[in-house]
Scaffold this motif. Structure first.
Motif, mmCIF file in Angstrom:
data_model
loop_
_atom_site.group_PDB
_atom_site.id
_atom_site.type_symbol
_atom_site.label_atom_id
_atom_site.label_comp_id
_atom_site.label_asym_id
_atom_site.label_seq_id
_atom_site.Cartn_x
_atom_site.Cartn_y
_atom_site.Cartn_z
ATOM 1 N N HIS A 1 35.001 33.607 42.402
ATOM 2 C CA HIS A 1 36.463 33.490 42.369
ATOM 3 C C HIS A 1 37.038 33.108 43.729
ATOM 4 O O HIS A 1 38.154 32.574 43.799
ATOM 5 N N HIS A 2 36.301 33.339 44.810
ATOM 6 C CA HIS A 2 36.785 32.898 46.124
ATOM 7 C C HIS A 2 36.754 31.366 46.240
ATOM 8 O O HIS A 2 37.649 30.754 46.833
ATOM 9 N N HIS A 3 35.722 30.752 45.677
ATOM 10 C CA HIS A 3 35.678 29.290 45.653
ATOM 11 C C HIS A 3 36.848 28.743 44.840
ATOM 12 O O HIS A 3 37.506 27.783 45.236
ATOM 13 N N TYR B 1 46.362 31.823 29.132
ATOM 14 C CA TYR B 1 45.010 32.038 29.652
ATOM 15 C C TYR B 1 44.272 33.023 28.757
ATOM 16 O O TYR B 1 44.887 33.749 27.963
ATOM 17 N N VAL B 2 42.953 33.038 28.887
ATOM 18 C CA VAL B 2 42.111 33.898 28.043
ATOM 19 C C VAL B 2 41.444 34.976 28.882
ATOM 20 O O VAL B 2 40.848 34.679 29.926
ATOM 21 N N HIS B 3 41.563 36.204 28.405
ATOM 22 C CA HIS B 3 40.726 37.293 28.914
ATOM 23 C C HIS B 3 39.568 37.450 27.929
ATOM 24 O O HIS B 3 39.766 37.905 26.796
ATOM 25 N N ALA B 4 38.387 37.039 28.340
ATOM 26 C CA ALA B 4 37.210 37.086 27.485
ATOM 27 C C ALA B 4 36.196 38.069 28.053
ATOM 28 O O ALA B 4 36.279 38.483 29.213
ATOM 29 N N TYR B 5 35.200 38.425 27.245
ATOM 30 C CA TYR B 5 34.228 39.449 27.607
ATOM 31 C C TYR B 5 32.926 38.799 28.061
ATOM 32 O O TYR B 5 32.047 38.485 27.266
ATOM 33 N N GLY B 6 32.833 38.573 29.337
ATOM 34 C CA GLY B 6 31.665 37.954 29.923
ATOM 35 C C GLY B 6 32.024 37.462 31.307
ATOM 36 O O GLY B 6 33.135 37.671 31.801
ATOM 37 N N SER B 7 31.087 36.782 31.948
ATOM 38 C CA SER B 7 31.299 36.356 33.327
ATOM 39 C C SER B 7 32.197 35.129 33.394
ATOM 40 O O SER B 7 32.277 34.336 32.445
ATOM 41 N N TYR B 8 32.849 34.994 34.541
ATOM 42 C CA TYR B 8 33.657 33.820 34.856
ATOM 43 C C TYR B 8 32.991 33.113 36.036
ATOM 44 O O TYR B 8 32.943 33.641 37.142
ATOM 45 N N GLY B 9 32.461 31.930 35.787
ATOM 46 C CA GLY B 9 31.812 31.183 36.846
ATOM 47 C C GLY B 9 30.436 31.716 37.193
ATOM 48 O O GLY B 9 29.993 32.750 36.688
ATOM 49 N N GLN B 10 29.755 31.000 38.069
ATOM 50 C CA GLN B 10 28.455 31.409 38.586
ATOM 51 C C GLN B 10 28.541 31.538 40.109
ATOM 52 O O GLN B 10 29.144 30.693 40.766
ATOM 53 N N PRO B 11 27.946 32.585 40.674
ATOM 54 C CA PRO B 11 27.979 32.721 42.135
ATOM 55 C C PRO B 11 27.153 31.635 42.806
ATOM 56 O O PRO B 11 26.107 31.230 42.308
ATOM 57 N N PHE B 12 27.642 31.133 43.915
ATOM 58 C CA PHE B 12 26.870 30.201 44.732
ATOM 59 C C PHE B 12 27.359 30.306 46.166
ATOM 60 O O PHE B 12 28.457 30.793 46.428
ATOM 61 N N GLY B 13 26.531 29.891 47.092
ATOM 62 C CA GLY B 13 26.878 30.066 48.501
ATOM 63 C C GLY B 13 26.847 31.542 48.865
ATOM 64 O O GLY B 13 26.077 32.332 48.304
#
Length: 504
Positions: free
Chosen positions: A121-123, A104-116
């Protein structure tokens, strides 16, 4: 009585003379920042060469905060990166930290977009519990760019998923140090060559009065910055208390090597081994290799042989180090930075970041000549809290790893700060708040979820969004990232374009 009042007034006057001891990139960085950011300050550096085990002076990989440091002191990308032979990095690929789990990659920036009504990360966690989740890092634009060997253009489109990506650096240490020295001299930093022979304390209050040099001369100042490496030759003259982190972090050796350049990449590679971990990074003119390990589980001879086999070149001499921190990096009129303050293995490349953060904190907390104990105590509180949380982040990799070898088994109960973080996350995917946090929540999530730690329960906020809607949104986001990748330059194209820009 008038004399006493006069003395108090004198001691409360601003610091005007600072001496920096240490001639590695940490010392020169401190000299540059203090001279540049504190008007009227006289800065003198004693550029003693840092020892080989001064990791903040020797490790070429940096976090994105290095670019912020350059901006703060007025260094342009052309001078700080391109002309010094440096390159960019977007993240690190971790392999074999959990047997049976994909890299896996640890990158510098956001993971996913919030919705709901819940964080992204909960989705993803709900999908993972159902066995239908794509890799977590496939929702990270930075991770996918790095996996594809591509680089972000200088001015990404505002509002795009790629807009919040931050790049770290890989430095050519020798050329970078020379650039900092030239810049410091240009700014008017005084340079006093010589080896430290003795640190002389003032009678009564125990402040440092002067640093005596081997040639018979000396350097006097109102504030001393010790960037001399793990020995802390200046700060150690006041007292030598040290908090040992070896019960949790047993690695105490590393060796490294530089081989011929391969295809440029923005992705470092960190591979877990039976007694430690090995890394590979890319510079424009070289491929960098290293091996960090515990001498209790691997001999120096075997470590050098393993790295030589992996890199194809002879490994450099083994470096020993002792992980831990000073409980009080600032004492009286001396503040330790870099490895003189905290020593930690370079797993997440935090070494130079902690030094830069200390320098920034010194500038912000610049005291009067009296160095009031309350000001010093607040500096120490912040510095120790930051270092401790970085320790927890590094230790988190080991605490969540699953391998059978003795090195990978727990050697001591986890610090309560990390144990509480892991308990809270394992229960419902939540993370506690810490004031002095180097790594954002997305970074913690990248490690925890990347290593297969899936929360036991789903956050109740997720209930308002049906699973099929979550899955569709995540699939759409992944597809948008994939479609966009080809518009970005490869690492080689990006570097060539940047060089062309400065040679026009």
């Amino acid at each position: 009585m008038p004399d006493g009042g006069c003395r108090v007034t004198m001691l409360d006057e601003p610091v005007r003379k600072v001496a920096v001891v240490g001639g590695g990139i940490v010392g020169w960085s401190a000299a540059v920042a203090l001279k540049r950011r504190v008007p009227g300050l006289s800065v003198t550096i004693v550029p003693v060469a840092p020892p080989d085990n001064a990791l903040a002076d020797r490790m070429p990989q940096t976090l994105p905060s290095a670019i912020g440091f350059h901006d703060d002191v007025g260094l342009r990308e052309e001078d700080a990166v391109l002309r010094t032979g440096g390159g960019w990095r977007l993240g690190t690929l971790f392999e074999d930290w959990v047997q049976g789990q994909p890299a896996y990659v640890h990158a510098y920036g956001s993971y996913g977009q919030p919705f709901g009504t819940a964080s992204f990360h909960h989705h993803w966690t709900r999908a993972a519990q159902a066995g239908s989740a794509a890799p977590y890092d496939s929702h990270s634009p930075a991770a996918m760019l790095a996996r594809a060997g591509r680089m972000l253009p200088p001015d990404p489109e505002p509002g795009s998923p790629f807009a919040d990506i931050q790049a770290g650096l890989v430095l050519d240490i020798g050329r970078y140090r020379a650039m900092l020295e030239a810049f410091a001299r240009h700014l008017g930093v005084g340079v006093r060559e010589g080896a430290v022979a003795e640190v002389q304390l003032r009678g009564g209050d125990g402040f440092i009065e002067r640093v005596a040099l081997a040639d018979g001369g000396s350097v006097e100042a109102e504030l001393f910055v010790d960037a001399s490496g793990p020995g802390g030759v200046v700060r150690g003259a006041i007292e030598a208390a040290w908090e040992d982190w070896r019960p949790w972090l047993p690695c105490d050796r590393l060796t490294h090597a530089s081989a011929a350049a391969t295809a440029p990449t923005t992705l470092d590679h960190v591979m877990a081994l039976p007694a430690g971990w090995r890394w590979q990074s890319s510079l424009p003119g070289a491929t960098l290799h290293g091996l960090c390990y515990a001498s209790d589980f691997l001999s120096d001879e075997d470590a050098s042989r393993l790295l030589a086999e992996a890199s194809g070149v002879e490994a450099l001499p083994v470096i020993g180090f002792h992980q831990g921190t000073r409980p009080e990096p600032w004492a009286r009129n001396c503040v330790a930075i870099g490895d003189a303050a905290v020593v930690i293995e370079p797993l997440e490349w935090t070494n130079l970041h902690l030094a830069h953060s200390a320098i920034d904190r010194i500038v912000s907390a610049m005291p009067g000549r009296a160095c009031h104990p309350l000001e010093i105590a607040d500096y120490n509180r912040q510095a120790v809290a930051e270092g401790t949380r970085v320790r927890d982040f590094v230790l988190c990799h080991y605490a969540t790893a699953r391998r059978p070898e003795p090195f990978w088994q727990p050697h001591a109960a986890l610090p309560e700060s990390l144990a509480r973080t892991l308990r809270l996350f394992a229960e419902r995917g939540r993370l506690p708040f810490f004031e002095e946090e180097t790594f954002a929540r997305d970074s913690w999530l990248a490690i925890l979820l990347g290593q297969g730690l899936i929360p036991r329960r789903i956050d109740p906020l997720i209930g308002t969004t049906p699973p099929q809607q979550s899955d569709a949104a995540m699939a759409g986001y992944r597809a948008a990232i994939t479609r966009a990748l080809l518009q970005f330059p490869t690492a080689a194209q990006h570097h060539a374009a940047q060089h062309a820009r400065i040679t026009r």
